[in-house]
Design a protein around this motif. Structure first.
Motif, PDB file in Angstrom:
ATOM      1  N   HIS A  18       0.723  -1.249   0.012  1.00  0.00           N
ATOM      2  CA  HIS A  18      -0.018  -0.151  -0.114  1.00  0.00           C
ATOM      3  C   HIS A  18       0.750   1.177   0.036  1.00  0.00           C
ATOM      4  N   GLU A  19       0.974   1.855  -1.054  1.00  0.00           N
ATOM      5  CA  GLU A  19       1.547   3.055  -1.194  1.00  0.00           C
ATOM      6  C   GLU A  19       1.026   3.877  -2.253  1.00  0.00           C
ATOM      7  N   LYS A  20       0.691   5.107  -1.788  1.00  0.00           N
ATOM      8  CA  LYS A  20      -0.302   6.276  -2.808  1.00  0.00           C
ATOM      9  C   LYS A  20       0.587   6.312  -3.926  1.00  0.00           C
ATOM     10  N   ASP A  21      -0.259   6.111  -5.027  1.00  0.00           N
ATOM     11  CA  ASP A  21      -0.138   6.352  -6.399  1.00  0.00           C
ATOM     12  C   ASP A  21       0.879   5.170  -7.096  1.00  0.00           C
ATOM     13  N   LEU A  22       1.231   4.392  -6.052  1.00  0.00           N
ATOM     14  CA  LEU A  22       2.132   3.551  -6.700  1.00  0.00           C
ATOM     15  C   LEU A  22       1.366   2.248  -7.729  1.00  0.00           C
ATOM     16  N   LEU A 130      13.106   7.567   1.181  1.00  0.00           N
ATOM     17  CA  LEU A 130      11.625   7.436   0.848  1.00  0.00           C
ATOM     18  C   LEU A 130      10.923   7.284   2.331  1.00  0.00           C
ATOM     19  N   ARG A 131       9.967   8.037   2.333  1.00  0.00           N
ATOM     20  CA  ARG A 131       8.917   7.926   3.530  1.00  0.00           C
ATOM     21  C   ARG A 131       7.891   7.045   3.226  1.00  0.00           C
ATOM     22  N   GLU A 132       7.308   6.047   4.014  1.00  0.00           N
ATOM     23  CA  GLU A 132       6.109   5.273   3.736  1.00  0.00           C
ATOM     24  C   GLU A 132       4.817   6.195   3.797  1.00  0.00           C
ATOM     25  N   VAL A 136       6.481   7.624  -3.618  1.00  0.00           N
ATOM     26  CA  VAL A 136       6.311   8.009  -5.003  1.00  0.00           C
ATOM     27  C   VAL A 136       6.472   9.941  -5.062  1.00  0.00           C
ATOM     28  N   GLU A 137       5.865  10.509  -4.090  1.00  0.00           N
ATOM     29  CA  GLU A 137       6.199  11.913  -3.968  1.00  0.00           C
ATOM     30  C   GLU A 137       7.689  12.220  -3.671  1.00  0.00           C
ATOM     31  N   ASP A 138       7.981  11.304  -2.686  1.00  0.00           N
ATOM     32  CA  ASP A 138       9.606  11.504  -2.395  1.00  0.00           C
ATOM     33  C   ASP A 138      10.617  11.274  -3.561  1.00  0.00           C
ATOM     34  N   PHE A 139      10.129  10.187  -4.244  1.00  0.00           N
ATOM     35  CA  PHE A 139      10.894   9.902  -5.515  1.00  0.00           C
ATOM     36  C   PHE A 139      11.042  10.943  -6.558  1.00  0.00           C
TER      37      PHE A 139
END
Length: 195
Positions: A18-22, A130-132, A136-139
């Motif tokens: 579970h990861e936003k936008d992944l 990268l923060r959980e 994606v945003e951090d990437f």
């Protein structure tokens, strides 16, 4: 990955975490032929130019780092490397003590493949910050990009991969990049303890 369920999910364009936008990005990548998945690490090395290595690094019974997953991955990757004629880059991304990339993974790659570091393959260490939940945003907007490399050729190859998100990464020695990762992790753990 060695987990066949994760491999099947990724191959089908489904995020196994579970990861936003992944999920949407993974689905798009599979549909466009940009993402594939396998549990055959030797094949993955033979079929690519760069291998990012991210395996578990649990605590050993003596309190140190348990290297068995790094060693197993290196043995499998060496099989693929032995079958290649092109230069290949291995990029370690695990949280490991400084010195591990060159003292644990690299000797196995050289010995088992019969290939030479710097001539047939390069090695790098590229910590992820990268923060959980917002990885994606951090990437796409990294706080920093650190690349430790064994040679300029390897450093340039890894730097080009990150060009779309960071045109000026910090390129260092592998040991320095490992230490940056370790210090960063200790800093976050310290903040968590005080909180």
């Amino acid at each position: 990955d060695i987990d066949i369920e994760k491999v099947q999910d990724i191959a089908a364009g489904r995020s196994p975490i579970h990861e936003k936008d992944l999920g949407a990005l993974l689905e798009q990548g599979v549909e466009n032929g940009l993402v594939s998945a396998t549990d055959d690490l030797a094949f993955a090395v033979r079929d690519t130019d760069v291998t990012f290595v991210s395996v578990g690094t649990p605590t050993a019974p003596d309190g140190g780092c348990d290297y068995r997953f790094i060693e197993a991955a290196a043995r499998s990757m060496a099989v693929g490397l032995a079958q290649k004629t092109d230069f290949h880059v291995f990029v370690m991304r695990c949280s490991i003590p400084p010195g591990t990339t060159m003292k644990v993974m690299t000797p196995i790659l050289e010995t088992m493949s019969g290939k030479r570091l710097g001539e047939d393959f390069g090695v790098a260490f590229n910590p992820e910050f990268l923060r959980e939940g917002v990885a994606v945003e951090d990437f796409y907007a990294p706080p920093k990009t650190v690349i430790g490399a064994t040679c300029d050729r390897t450093g340039n190859i890894v730097s080009r991969i990150f060009d779309p998100v960071d045109e000026a990464p910090s390129v260092t020695s592998i040991e320095t990049a490992e230490m940056v990762n370790y210090v960063d992790n200790v800093w976050h753990a310290t903040k968590g303890c005080f909180a």
